[in-house]
Design a protein around this motif. Structure first.
Motif, PDB file in Angstrom:
ATOM      1  N   THR A 163       0.830  -1.210   0.000  1.00  0.00           N
ATOM      2  CA  THR A 163       0.000   0.000   0.000  1.00  0.00           C
ATOM      3  C   THR A 163       0.862   1.258   0.000  1.00  0.00           C
ATOM      4  O   THR A 163       0.590   2.218  -0.731  1.00  0.00           O
ATOM      5  N   PHE A 196      -6.036   6.096   6.979  1.00  0.00           N
ATOM      6  CA  PHE A 196      -5.955   5.409   5.702  1.00  0.00           C
ATOM      7  C   PHE A 196      -6.377   3.946   5.855  1.00  0.00           C
ATOM      8  O   PHE A 196      -5.882   3.056   5.165  1.00  0.00           O
ATOM      9  N   HIS A 253      -9.079   2.817   4.900  1.00  0.00           N
ATOM     10  CA  HIS A 253      -9.930   2.416   3.776  1.00  0.00           C
ATOM     11  C   HIS A 253      -9.102   1.867   2.615  1.00  0.00           C
ATOM     12  O   HIS A 253      -9.669   1.361   1.646  1.00  0.00           O
ATOM     13  N   LEU A 254      -7.777   2.010   2.688  1.00  0.00           N
ATOM     14  CA  LEU A 254      -6.941   1.460   1.624  1.00  0.00           C
ATOM     15  C   LEU A 254      -6.824  -0.045   1.790  1.00  0.00           C
ATOM     16  O   LEU A 254      -7.111  -0.594   2.842  1.00  0.00           O
ATOM     17  N   GLU A 289     -10.158  -0.797  -8.843  1.00  0.00           N
ATOM     18  CA  GLU A 289     -11.084  -0.345  -7.805  1.00  0.00           C
ATOM     19  C   GLU A 289     -10.380   0.424  -6.686  1.00  0.00           C
ATOM     20  O   GLU A 289     -11.032   1.028  -5.834  1.00  0.00           O
ATOM     21  N   GLN A 290      -9.035   0.407  -6.661  1.00  0.00           N
ATOM     22  CA  GLN A 290      -8.302   1.102  -5.605  1.00  0.00           C
ATOM     23  C   GLN A 290      -7.683   2.421  -6.066  1.00  0.00           C
ATOM     24  O   GLN A 290      -7.167   3.178  -5.255  1.00  0.00           O
ATOM     25  N   ALA A 313      -9.171   5.765  -4.473  1.00  0.00           N
ATOM     26  CA  ALA A 313      -8.868   5.918  -3.045  1.00  0.00           C
ATOM     27  C   ALA A 313      -7.404   6.290  -2.835  1.00  0.00           C
ATOM     28  O   ALA A 313      -7.076   7.135  -1.990  1.00  0.00           O
ATOM     29  N   GLU A 365      -6.881   9.936  -3.898  1.00  0.00           N
ATOM     30  CA  GLU A 365      -7.451  10.834  -2.884  1.00  0.00           C
ATOM     31  C   GLU A 365      -6.519  10.936  -1.678  1.00  0.00           C
ATOM     32  O   GLU A 365      -6.286  12.026  -1.142  1.00  0.00           O
ATOM     33  N   ALA A 366      -5.976   9.800  -1.254  1.00  0.00           N
ATOM     34  CA  ALA A 366      -5.062   9.793  -0.110  1.00  0.00           C
ATOM     35  C   ALA A 366      -3.797  10.578  -0.420  1.00  0.00           C
ATOM     36  O   ALA A 366      -3.321  11.381   0.400  1.00  0.00           O
TER      37      ALA A 366
END
Length: 733
Positions: free
Chosen positions: A334, A362, A364-365, A415-416, A419, A422-423
């Motif tokens: 990540t 974070f 949600h990662l 799909e990631q 996110a 945004e992070a």
């Protein structure tokens, strides 16, 4: 059930007595190494028969590598140190560590070849990437050095200590040797079996991505970092492989785009030299790289080979990430994906601190990046050479190779992506200095962060990333890096227009920055055209009294003023001032900035009475309404001094100009372009007052600074030089 009857027994010589309370399989091997060596009794195996080891490799005398270099480029100093070790007394372990694809195995292969061919050493090559391949390879080494079939079978079957057997025969080799343990990316594979040892009869060379293992710190160990190639050598690698594909200059462009990474260069050169349906030149290949560098480069990989994943740019990093996940650090994936949203430039560790402190969640990662896992993930990436520690502008940073980041970004699950972007944007926005920050520390922070803001826009184009990049570009302009602001605002404006449309407020905002940067860099007509286009669009889309529209009135007045269209410039400024007073307020900084700018126009229109009234009023308003040392206050005094100079009132202008220079030097730094502009004003006024030596010294400093920052071709540099030459000629006796 009664206790079993005890058994009494004695043994003499080499006899043994075993006692057991049940049915067991018992096997014993005796190994005799000749006179004077005694015998080693293999550990008894009590219980089920152990499984046999892996198959012996086809050869340990030939480096089993996917692609050997025809010519090893650049590594001259490293090779000299390694040659000295091979030809010396022995007993050393040399560790080559670095990023995957940097050519560690190529160095080992070249040394191996020279050791065998030129120095009469026995070359032994073992794949140390996994326990099974290491064990099988090392037992094959023992067989090569004289171990018997029975001894090898016992070691392979687990009936004796395999590492002891191998090193016994290495220690008693009839010939001196070089042992290469290739791809030892997991040092525990070597450590757990005691495989890494030294011997007076030979030299051990280890290649690994793991830079910091305690195993490398043992006695007799030397570590050698292996990095990317210098650009000239990298270009030559491409020319070696594809000599007919283009010039050295074209090869340098490709090498630069590939970050001078040896694996990528080798694959690119192979692709260029083996095309059947097409025949790209280096320049064509460079253009293709901009579309999908990782996928294109990997087309140069061989189509066969069990180790092909190590010879694919798009796959090689995953080996290290898989290893980290196996060690309980899935968050390393990540974190590296987060870094791939940014540029290959140094990333200040302060950028990641909000996550480590728990200030930003974070969770949600996927995998989640919790606060207490940031430090271990960073250390894991460092240990596996996926990132390195560097210092930039006095700050501790981490940095990853551009090709690595490109391939990691390509592999992020769809799909990631949102996110992660945004992070990455959230962290950047929190780290950018506040609007109007002019300290040296803020400027240094800005230099480090702006490449990442632009890279994020390229990685995840959209309104949020465009707004962040536009904000960064404006700050770069205000910080005085006018060439950098011009380059960044051009690129950001182009991307923002493509992704958001030419009438989107964010796209218009960055075009406004572009217009101002064009003005600062002397492109006056282009600045006028840009500002006029933005003003017309804002009037239509936002309305005539919107703050952004009024800001465009201010922006357009400046190139018009430089181009001697002072009446139109005055009309636009008065429109801006009237609207800003009504919409923003009398004491708003933008209102006061427009009023300050009017002083320059009034001076050039020779409206002296109105200038005198307005100059005193705007300076007093700035001092009353704004914080001390606000840039608008500095601008008001600066343009007051400029106007007094224009009216020939040099004695009045001098104290204002000197205060302006002192304030700008203190607030913005001696090298800021606006500080240099104040230097011009002081020098001109000093010369007019007869202080010629002072004026000439100031202008020499001015020209040096402007040339360094703005370049030889900037219009103001030419004017400064002409004026200085005239003064110096006048000073001649």
């Amino acid at each position: 059930m009664s206790d079993p009857m005890p058994i009494d027994g004695r043994a003499s010589g080499q006899g043994r007595v075993f006692q057991t309370g049940g049915d067991q399989y018992i096997e014993e091997h005796h190994h005799h190494y000749g006179a004077g060596t005694g015998s080693l009794l293999a550990p008894q195996s009590v219980g089920p028969r152990p499984p046999q080891g892996a198959a012996v490799p086809d050869s340990v005398r030939v480096p089993l590598v996917g692609r050997a270099p025809g010519i090893l480029r650049d590594r001259a100093d490293l090779m000299e140190r390694l040659r000295a070790a091979v030809t010396g007394p022995g007993g050393d372990v040399h560790v080559l560590h670095g990023l995957g694809g940097c050519g560690k195995t190529a160095v080992a292969h070249t040394l191996f070849t020279e050791a065998v061919r030129d120095h009469g050493r026995v070359g032994l090559w073992v794949n140390a990437s996994e326990r099974i391949s290491l064990r099988a390879g090392m037992l094959a080494v023992a067989g090569d050095r004289g171990a018997t079939t029975g001894e090898l079978a016992a070691a392979a079957g687990g009936q004796r200590a395999a590492a002891d057997l191998v090193w016994h025969y290495l220690d008693h080799s009839a010939q001196r040797w070089l042992l290469v343990l290739d791809n030892a990316d997991d040092p525990t594979v070597l450590e757990e079996g005691g495989w890494l040892r030294t011997s007076p009869l030979g030299t051990v060379l280890v290649t690994t991505r793991h830079a910091t293992s305690p195993l490398w710190r043992g006695a007799g160990s030397a570590r050698h970092p292996v990095g990317v190639l210098p650009e000239a050598d990298a270009a030559q690698v491409l020319c070696d492989l594809a000599p007919d594909a283009g010039t050295v200059e074209s090869a340098q462009k490709v090498a630069r785009r590939l970050g001078c990474l040896p694996l990528a260069l080798t694959l690119a050169g192979s692709h260029l030299s083996h095309q059947l349906l097409e025949s790209w030149s280096m320049d064509e290949y460079d253009r293709k790289l901009s579309e999908d560098s990782t996928a294109l480069v990997d087309q140069g990989a061989a189509g066969t080979g069990s180790g092909q994943s190590r010879h694919l740019v798009g796959r090689t990093w995953q080996l290290s990430l898989d290893a980290l996940a196996g060690q309980g650090l899935p968050e390393a994936t990540t974190l590296l994906r987060l870094l791939s949203c940014w540029a290959a430039d140094p990333v200040p560790l302060s950028l990641l601190m909000p996550v480590a402190r728990g200030e930003v969640d974070f969770g949600h990662l996927d995998p989640p990046l919790a606060a207490d896992r940031v430090e271990p993930a960073l250390r894991g990436l460092l240990d596996h050479s996926l990132i390195g520690m560097v210092e930039a502008d006095g700050r501790r940073c981490v940095q990853a190779h551009g090709v690595l980041l490109d391939s990691v970004a390509t592999g992020v699950p769809e799909e990631q992506r949102a996110a992660l972007a945004e992070a990455a944007g959230q962290l950047l926005e929190a780290a950018l200095p506040p609007e109007g920050s002019v300290s040296a520390e803020a400027r240094a922070e800005l230099r480090l962060l702006t490449p990442h803001a632009f890279s994020l826009l390229r990685t995840a184009p959209g309104e949020s990333a465009a707004r962040l990049a536009a904000h960064a570009a404006r700050q770069v302009l205000d910080a005085g890096d006018w060439p950098g602001a011009l380059a960044m605002s051009r690129a950001v404006a182009d991307m923002a227009v493509r992704s958001l449309g030419g009438e989107h407020p964010v796209a218009l905002d960055v075009q406004d920055v572009l217009g101002r940067a064009l003005l600062r860099m002397g492109h006056f007509h282009e600045s006028e055209a840009t500002h006029r286009r933005v003003l017309e669009t804002r009037e239509r889309v936002l309305g005539p009294d919107h703050p952004d529209t009024l800001r465009s009135c201010f922006g357009l007045n400046q190139p018009l003023d430089v181009l001697d269209r002072d009446e139109e410039a005055e009309q636009l400024l008065r429109r801006a001032i009237e609207g800003q007073r009504r919409v923003l307020g009398e004491d708003d900084a933008e209102t006061l900035t427009s009023r300050a700018q009017l002083l320059e126009v009034l001076a050039e229109l020779r409206k002296e009475d109105e200038f005198d009234t307005e100059a005193s009023a705007v300076v007093e308003a700035c001092e009353r309404a704004l914080p001390p040392d606000h840039l608008t206050t500095l601008l008001a005094r600066h343009l007051m001094g400029y106007g007094l100079k224009e009216f020939g009132r040099y004695a009045e202008a001098e104290p204002v100009a000197r205060r302006t220079l002192a304030d700008r030097t203190r607030v913005q730094g001696a090298d800021h372009p606006q500080t240099l502009s104040a230097t011009f004003l002081v020098g001109f006024v000093a010369h007019a007052l007869g202080k010629r030596d002072d004026a000439i010294a100031l202008f020499r400093r001015l020209i040096e600074g402007r040339t360094r920052i703005l370049g030889e071709e900037h219009p103001t540099v030419a004017l400064d030089r002409a004026l200085l030459a005239r003064w110096e000629a006048q000073a001649q006796p």
